[in-house]
Write a protein that holds these residues in place. Structure first.
Motif, PDB file in Angstrom:
ATOM      1  N   SER A  74     -21.439 -11.743 -11.206  1.00  0.00           N
ATOM      2  CA  SER A  74     -21.560 -13.200 -10.771  1.00  0.00           C
ATOM      3  C   SER A  74     -19.727 -12.319 -10.709  1.00  0.00           C
TER       4      SER A  74
ATOM      5  N   ASN B  21     -22.192 -24.102  -1.204  1.00  0.00           N
ATOM      6  CA  ASN B  21     -22.877 -23.310  -0.065  1.00  0.00           C
ATOM      7  C   ASN B  21     -23.527 -24.845   0.119  1.00  0.00           C
TER       8      ASN B  21
ATOM      9  N   LYS C  31     -11.465 -16.317  -3.418  1.00  0.00           N
ATOM     10  CA  LYS C  31     -12.205 -16.636  -2.180  1.00  0.00           C
ATOM     11  C   LYS C  31     -12.701 -16.225  -0.830  1.00  0.00           C
TER      12      LYS C  31
ATOM     13  N   VAL D  56     -25.368 -14.002 -10.139  1.00  0.00           N
ATOM     14  CA  VAL D  56     -25.103 -13.426  -8.461  1.00  0.00           C
ATOM     15  C   VAL D  56     -25.129 -12.463  -8.831  1.00  0.00           C
TER      16      VAL D  56
ATOM     17  N   ASN E 262     -18.318 -15.680   3.770  1.00  0.00           N
ATOM     18  CA  ASN E 262     -19.207 -14.373   4.007  1.00  0.00           C
ATOM     19  C   ASN E 262     -20.148 -14.032   5.292  1.00  0.00           C
TER      20      ASN E 262
ATOM     21  N   ASP F 299     -24.942 -24.629  -3.811  1.00  0.00           N
ATOM     22  CA  ASP F 299     -24.887 -23.517  -4.605  1.00  0.00           C
ATOM     23  C   ASP F 299     -22.921 -23.763  -5.134  1.00  0.00           C
ATOM     24  N   GLN F 300     -22.759 -22.836  -6.353  1.00  0.00           N
ATOM     25  CA  GLN F 300     -22.042 -22.804  -7.832  1.00  0.00           C
ATOM     26  C   GLN F 300     -20.442 -23.148  -6.401  1.00  0.00           C
ATOM     27  N   ASN F 301     -20.639 -22.482  -5.227  1.00  0.00           N
ATOM     28  CA  ASN F 301     -19.925 -21.827  -3.803  1.00  0.00           C
ATOM     29  C   ASN F 301     -19.430 -23.334  -3.246  1.00  0.00           C
TER      30      ASN F 301
ATOM     31  N   THR G 253     -18.107 -20.207   2.395  1.00  0.00           N
ATOM     32  CA  THR G 253     -17.618 -19.559   1.564  1.00  0.00           C
ATOM     33  C   THR G 253     -18.202 -20.019   0.048  1.00  0.00           C
ATOM     34  N   GLU G 254     -17.265 -18.345  -0.686  1.00  0.00           N
ATOM     35  CA  GLU G 254     -17.804 -17.837  -1.595  1.00  0.00           C
ATOM     36  C   GLU G 254     -17.033 -17.913  -2.330  1.00  0.00           C
ATOM     37  N   GLN G 255     -16.921 -18.109  -3.829  1.00  0.00           N
ATOM     38  CA  GLN G 255     -15.397 -18.078  -4.824  1.00  0.00           C
ATOM     39  C   GLN G 255     -16.094 -16.967  -5.722  1.00  0.00           C
ATOM     40  N   PHE G 256     -15.564 -15.937  -6.634  1.00  0.00           N
ATOM     41  CA  PHE G 256     -15.639 -15.268  -7.295  1.00  0.00           C
ATOM     42  C   PHE G 256     -15.173 -15.142  -8.383  1.00  0.00           C
TER      43      PHE G 256
END
Length: 912
Positions: free
Chosen positions: A464, A365, A420, A401, A423, A361-363, A428-431
């Motif tokens: 998102s 993951n 960042k 998202v 979860n 995905d864009q992060n 790791t996710e970034q929004f």
């Protein structure tokens, strides 16, 4: 010439000879022991004592200049150590070098012990080296005619140290470039000692230099007859590998298709090969001599791995450019047969994938194909090192998202307005976030600045974009406001926030107090007032307690040189006249900071001397006295000494102060006993101490700066120092101490060998500054800069502006041009902040012995009357031969050495 490679097996007898020869190359002493026993049993015993390259050599430390090359060849079986040692500084013999060249060419399969007797009579070598030398003659690695004319009167041909020119020929021939070299024999090498290189060797030297296999030495010389160390030979052959297509059984080169904990997967000749790695696996890159890290190995880059049985002993990145191509488009749908359809511009295209394809995905993951929604922008990455061009990754670049989750803050970027988070699944996710983001903790609204890495949170995302963040626990934060009150037991603090609201906070037991200009400030140094209190920034811990108070602004006003009219000890009211005879009234309290001629001032002690006419400096807010200082000394520059009128004038700040004296005052000057007013001159910086009635001069202390080397730190903050070989001592407990970078240090942090600038007030140290010392070799110099090569190999060009001092041969010069290339220097800052270079004394000697107890060396006397043969060693003396670092213990009797000394202490030893 043409080499034929044969990998057929051979007899056990040949195998034994090969192994013994490998042992002999790695350890000359071990070879001699093996040669003394001609039986198979003796050979086996010798082989058993040889250490295989299963671990690091104890004498090749991480960061050693040839570490990369030594270990690459060791793990390829081209060279070995002995009993865990490599002995990089030992000279290589001709028979050892030939053995290494045969292994480098992977020609051991061609060895034949039957040819051992075919050597010329003058080419005497050890029994285990005979097959190698015979094969070298057969392959043309060494020339029979050339070697037949070699002088072997002092040592056998095999034990003769291999010279730089001889090794260069051997290396070039092992690369099958003999013809190329001979074509350049009529060309000058360009080295200063070109005439010392044989006519038949010039072409080999020219080619080796052009291929970056060999370099000159100091003074633009090639030194053709100089010896070659084991480390240097390993480097020559290691660099030569890139110029040959020779392969080695345990060496694999391919493209990285997998990186997991403890494993690297390479595609080698179309097949996937797994190699286990661990924390001790050495990593290198093609273009660097120093170690890299595991993170420098990237997917789809070209990598060489040396290892066996699935384990990597050595990893080198050959080409760091990922061999992939990317196509970006809009995801349409998944298709049967492991395919996806995407729109690339106006075109509809399909791409295959398999079980090895990563979906991301864009992060960053891992996701499933089914998680990709229609109209998402995706990037398809395909490898380019095979004809199949397999899809290696499908990455979502943007998608919608909407979610709620728990996690931990990883990073906050206020410039990019992104956060960042890690979860609950560990990904790791970034929004992105905007100004509408709501951040709360226990119903209190917080700011983005309150989000710290590691904070546990609950968060919601819509389209998102982060909508809410709820802190699960308190975090460290900062607030600003005006200090109103410190509680009576110093456990609470009241302040007025920026914005007007009053708040009270608990204090930790000993909060840090930072006030510019006050060292080791405490709560008692703070100014509290509802309207004019200190402007402060408070640091709060997770429990909302104040841990740090930093004063960022004060409203107080100064008033200097006032005269006391009266003081009432009951009401604590002080009346003064300023310099214009205007009256002012102030109130003192227990918070007023006091300063008079004592180390422990008290209000009761001050009150006893607040009599009519007393001179004071004070600061105040409104009618409240914040500080009161009884004037007992002045600091400034002497503007006049009137001996007939008995008065001294100082320029202090922007005013002139004139103070009389009745009897001659005491004059203190560091390192001068019996000083008087006659030793002072206009322009000197001094501190004038007044008598008890503030009306006459009692003492004049000259402010000076002196430079010392610390000899020892003794009890009670007393240090012993030396300057120009004279030793003295003084206490530094009342001085301000700073390190090389200006940081505050304690007396215990001073160490023997430190160079320090000490500021004296008379004979009392007031400040101590550690001076940075740089020991290096001058490699270039002009009128405004010096290029230095430090002992650790780093090169630095130092711009020099302002005054400069060059101390050389007992004279102090003021121009950089008095430095010459090759000088060893100590670069420091002098007491006047000028840059100072002290050129080290040079001596050429013959080594005799090392005294480890006294940490000194002894050299051979030039005559029986010579008493200058014993020298102390510096604490970190640099011992080397060329670029090869040595130990003092490695020096041997009669070694020719060059000593570089400062104050008769050796800082560098260069073995010739």
């Amino acid at each position: 010439m043409t080499f034929k490679y044969n990998h057929t097996s051979h007899s056990k007898k040949v195998v034994s000879a090969v192994l013994a020869g490998m042992m002999a190359l790695s350890a000359g002493g071990a070879a001699m022991a093996a040669e003394s026993t001609e039986t198979g049993q003796g050979q086996t015993a010798a082989i058993t004592n040889t250490a295989a390259p299963t671990g690091l050599f104890s004498d090749i430390k991480v960061g050693y200049w040839a570490e990369k090359h030594v270990y690459k060849l060791a793990y390829q079986g081209i060279l070995l150590g002995n009993n865990g040692l490599f002995r990089p500084g030992d000279a290589v013999t001709q028979q050892e070098a030939v053995t290494m060249a045969i292994r480098f060419m992977n020609q051991e399969g061609q060895l034949n012990t039957d040819t051992a007797a075919a050597l010329p009579t003058n080419m005497e070598v050890g029994n285990y080296f005979k097959p190698y030398v015979a094969l070298a003659l057969q392959l043309g690695l060494i020339d029979k005619t050339e070697e037949s004319s070699v002088d072997v009167s002092k040592t056998s041909w095999g034990q003769k140290p291999a010279s730089r020119e001889w090794i260069t020929k051997l290396l070039i021939r092992s690369l099958d470039k003999d013809a190329e070299a001979k074509a350049q024999n009529n060309q000058s090498t360009g080295f200063a000692d070109n005439a010392s290189i044989s006519e038949s060797g010039k072409g080999y030297v020219n080619l080796a230099v052009s291929l970056d296999l060999a370099k000159g030495v100091e003074g633009n010389k090639f030194n053709p007859t100089g010896s070659v160390t084991r480390a240097q030979l390993a480097t020559f052959f290691s660099r030569g590998e890139s110029l040959t297509d020779t392969t080695y059984p345990n060496t694999s080169t391919g493209y990285v298709t997998g990186l997991k904990d403890g494993q690297i997967t390479l595609v080698v000749d179309g097949k996937a090969v797994n190699f286990a790695v661990n924390s001790s696996t050495p990593y290198f890159t093609k273009d660097s001599e120093t170690r890299a890290s595991a993170t420098d190995v990237k997917l789809y880059t070209k990598v060489m791995v040396i290892g066996s049985a699935g384990g990597a002993s050595y990893v080198e990145v050959v080409d760091a450019t990922p061999q992939v191509e990317s196509v970006e488009g809009t995801f349409a749908r998944s298709l049967s047969g492991n395919k996806i359809g995407i729109f690339v511009g106006e075109n509809y295209e399909t791409y295959s994938y398999d079980e090895a394809t990563a979906f991301i995905d864009q992060n960053g993951n891992a996701i499933k194909l089914s998680d990709i929604t229609a109209d998402s922008i995706i990037e398809v990455q395909r490898e380019t090192f095979s004809a199949d061009k397999k899809t290696v990754a499908i990455r979502v670049k943007s998608g919608i998202v909407n979610k709620s989750d728990n996690g931990v803050i990883a990073e906050v970027s206020t410039s990019g307005k992104t956060i960042k988070l890690v979860n609950t699944a560990g990904a790791t996710e970034q929004f992105a976030y905007n100004d509408n983001l709501l951040i709360t903790y226990q119903n209190r609204i917080m700011s983005v600045a309150d989000l710290k890495a590691g904070s546990a949170v609950k968060y919601t995302v819509k389209d998102s974009v982060l909508q809410t963040i709820t802190l699960s626990q308190g975090v460290e934060q900062s607030v600003r406001g005006t200090l109103v009150e410190i509680g009576g037991n110093q456990s609470t603090l009241t302040f007025k926030r920026e914005g007007g609201s009053l708040e009270a906070k608990l204090l930790i037991e000993k909060p840090e107090v930072i006030i510019n200009g006050i060292q080791d400030a405490t709560l008692n140094d703070l100014i509290t007032d509802a309207t004019n209190g200190d402007q402060v920034e408070l640091s709060l811990n997770a429990d909302d307690q104040v841990t740090r108070i930093q004063v960022i602004g004060r409203q107080m006003e100064p008033m200097n040189g006032v005269t006391v009219v009266s003081y009432n000890s009951k009401t604590k009211v002080l009346t003064v006249l300023d310099n214009n005879k205007k009256p002012f009234v102030f109130t003192l309290d227990e918070k007023t900071k006091l300063d008079y001629n004592t180390t422990k001032p008290t209000l009761a002690g001050l009150e006893s001397i607040l009599n009519d006419g007393r001179k004071l400096d004070l600061t105040y807010v409104g009618t409240r006295a914040l500080s009161v200082k009884v004037i007992y000394k002045y600091e400034g520059t002497i503007s006049n000494i009137d001996t007939s009128g008995r008065k001294i004038s100082l320029l202090s700040g922007n005013q002139t102060i004139t103070v009389p004296y009745t009897t001659l005052p005491t004059v203190e000057i560091y390192n001068k006993s019996g000083a008087s007013l006659g030793d002072l001159k206009i322009g000197d910086k001094v501190t004038v101490t007044l008598g008890a009635n503030q009306d006459v001069v009692q003492k004049v202390a000259l402010n000076t700066v002196a430079q010392f080397e610390v000899v020892a730190l003794e009890a009670n903050s007393r240090i012993r120092v030396k300057s120009d070989l004279l030793t003295s001592q003084f206490y530094v407990d009342q001085a301000v101490l700073t390190g090389e970078s200006g940081q505050t240090i304690t007396p215990s942090q001073l160490t023997a060998g430190n160079l320090i600038n000490v500021t004296f007030e008379g004979v009392t140290p007031k400040a101590v500054q550690v001076v940075k010392r740089t020991l290096a070799e001058v490699t270039a110099v002009d009128a405004s800069s010096v290029t230095l090569k430090q002992f650790n190999g780093q090169t630095e060009t130092v711009p020099v502006s302002g005054s400069v001092k060059v101390v050389k041969s007992g004279s102090t010069l003021t121009s950089l041009t008095s430095l010459t290339v090759g000088d060893r220097v100590e670069m420091t800052k002098d007491t006047d902040n000028s840059t100072r270079f002290r050129v080290l004394t040079v001596m050429s000697k013959q080594f005799w012995s090392y005294d480890g107890v006294g940490n000194q060396i002894l050299v051979k006397r030039e005559t029986t009357a010579d008493t200058n043969y014993r020298f102390a060693l510096g604490s970190s003396v640099f011992v080397h031969q060329g670029d090869n670092t040595l130990s003092v213990q490695s020096l041997r009797d009669n070694d020719n050495i060059v000593l570089y000394l400062l104050n008769n202490v050796i800082l560098e030893i260069q073995k010739q």
